[in-house]
Scaffold this active site. Structure first.
Site, short mmCIF file in Angstrom:
data_model
loop_
_atom_site.label_atom_id
_atom_site.label_comp_id
_atom_site.label_asym_id
_atom_site.label_seq_id
_atom_site.Cartn_x
_atom_site.Cartn_y
_atom_site.Cartn_z
CB SER A 184 -0.55 -0.07 1.15
OG SER A 184 -0.21 -0.08 2.96
N GLY A 243 11.85 -8.35 10.78
CA GLY A 243 12.00 -9.32 9.84
C GLY A 243 13.07 -10.00 9.90
CG HIS A 302 10.94 -2.59 2.82
ND1 HIS A 302 10.68 -2.77 3.56
CD2 HIS A 302 10.79 -2.98 1.56
CE1 HIS A 302 9.64 -2.96 3.81
NE2 HIS A 302 9.21 -2.84 1.54
NE ARG A 324 16.57 1.04 5.64
CZ ARG A 324 15.97 -0.09 5.70
NH1 ARG A 324 14.72 -0.13 5.05
NH2 ARG A 324 16.86 -1.27 6.37
CD GLU A 363 18.78 -7.37 11.54
OE1 GLU A 363 18.24 -8.15 11.81
OE2 GLU A 363 19.40 -7.06 10.37
#
Lengths: 174, 174, 174
Positions: B20, B43, B57, B61, B69
């Site tokens: 989204s 994750g 992802h 960046r 993490e």
């Protein structure tokens, strides 16, 4: 923000869930806009359930509408009817057709965006939001969900207005 | 209501479905805010699909971001970077990790809320809305859905702003 | 648009996902409205999970509430308490009951709409939005999803206000 679709707005994405009233909303706005009405159908009648669904949607449209079938070549179909008032229903069945056909969906989407930008006259596209349930068990469904979400984002960026439908009611996203 | 995130707002929850545009929206707001940028990743790279997702992802960046993490100890990770501009992506993977680890999720959530309230500087949290499909067949998925919804409610109550994303477009819930 | 429910508004549909805070929002609005409080429960305690869910919802309501069970005869149950402040929780369990009972749901829905229109006093109905995930594998789930969406549309058209809940926060659809 009220869900607007005014004379100056040419492109609209109608987004929503199953039986949220998307098609009806999109059709009403197209008919209110006038011009030569063209319905671009992406659904394919593979089975009885789909045949019923297509027949029911057809029954909702009157003689003013001309129907064009475009299960895969959507950009071309839109290009062929530039200048008319065009309703594409829906992008999510098209996505599903691309997946089953193992087509290059990134390329097909890029060409769709070009067709949207090149369209003269009104263009209303209907799509399902399918990413708000739990993560599907099978990898194909996850791929489909990712494709559908990505296509929705790209189309939303290319149109003037986006309406989110729930229980038959529109909410303006753009 | 326009989706605002102004200088006085410190906490933001970005809620939405799969693909989204949640992560991109959250990241853009964090970068606009400035300060020392810390990405808190929940994750875990269990399989290739997840590894791809994480890599994609990461590629979004740039060098300004430092990554921490925190698959389980999220409250502690947030506590360690108080004062910085922190982006947590995402609460739903964290929920899934808690479930698989059979952790005390009520307690973990209470500690997360405390960490949110104690944070100095900007804190943006990303979460999936997963409760808008049909009821899942299996009990574990239903439990996960209940946990995720409950955590979303509690975090939404603890932050200044909540944005709901669909097709890349934000809608203000708070 | 702010999620309003004012003195002149009699009918409200609260729509949302699992654990979105629908029931709590609906209950708070009913209690703020006052009058004789009647809870119309459509859920049936088929198993332990459902029994837990019902017990938890009951524990959230205090002694001011009277509970009426209406797994199928919802229109009749609403007709019996006209004039009171009535909360129906929820339409989606009722839909599921109709499906399992192989009842004539179109007729039942028509009678529900008549009961909503005939009701004197406040009537708040809670429903799940279930159409925003991927298409379910099995035909029964697809039928359920279509029924639930259609019922939500009809009820939304019959009430004064519709609130969409996510993460405990209401958004005005109507």
């Amino acid at each position: 923000m009220t869900a607007r679709f005014e004379q100056g707005d040419r492109g609209l994405l109608v987004l929503g869930g199953a039986r949220s009233g998307k098609s009806r909303h999109a059709q009403a706005l197209a008919e209110a806009r006038g011009g030569e009405l063209v319905f671009v159908a992406t659904g394919q009648a593979f089975d009885d359930e789909m045949r019923d669904r297509i027949a029911r949607h057809q029954a909702d449209r009157d003689g003013r509408w001309r129907t064009v079938e475009a299960p895969l070549d959507l950009a071309e179909a839109i290009g062929d009817v530039s200048g008319h008032t065009v309703l594409v229903d829906c992008l999510t069945l098209w996505t599903s057709n691309l997946l089953l056909d193992e087509a290059d969906w990134e390329n097909a989407t890029a060409r769709l965006i070009e067709a949207i930008q090149a369209h003269h006259g009104t263009l209303i596209l209907v799509a399902n939001e399918v990413g708000l349930g739990i993560v599907p068990d099978n990898a194909l469904a996850r791929r489909f969900r990712d494709m559908a979400g990505t296509i929705n984002q790209r189309v939303a960026a290319a149109v003037d207005r986006v309406h989110f439908l729930a229980a038959g009611l529109p909410l303006a996203l753009k």
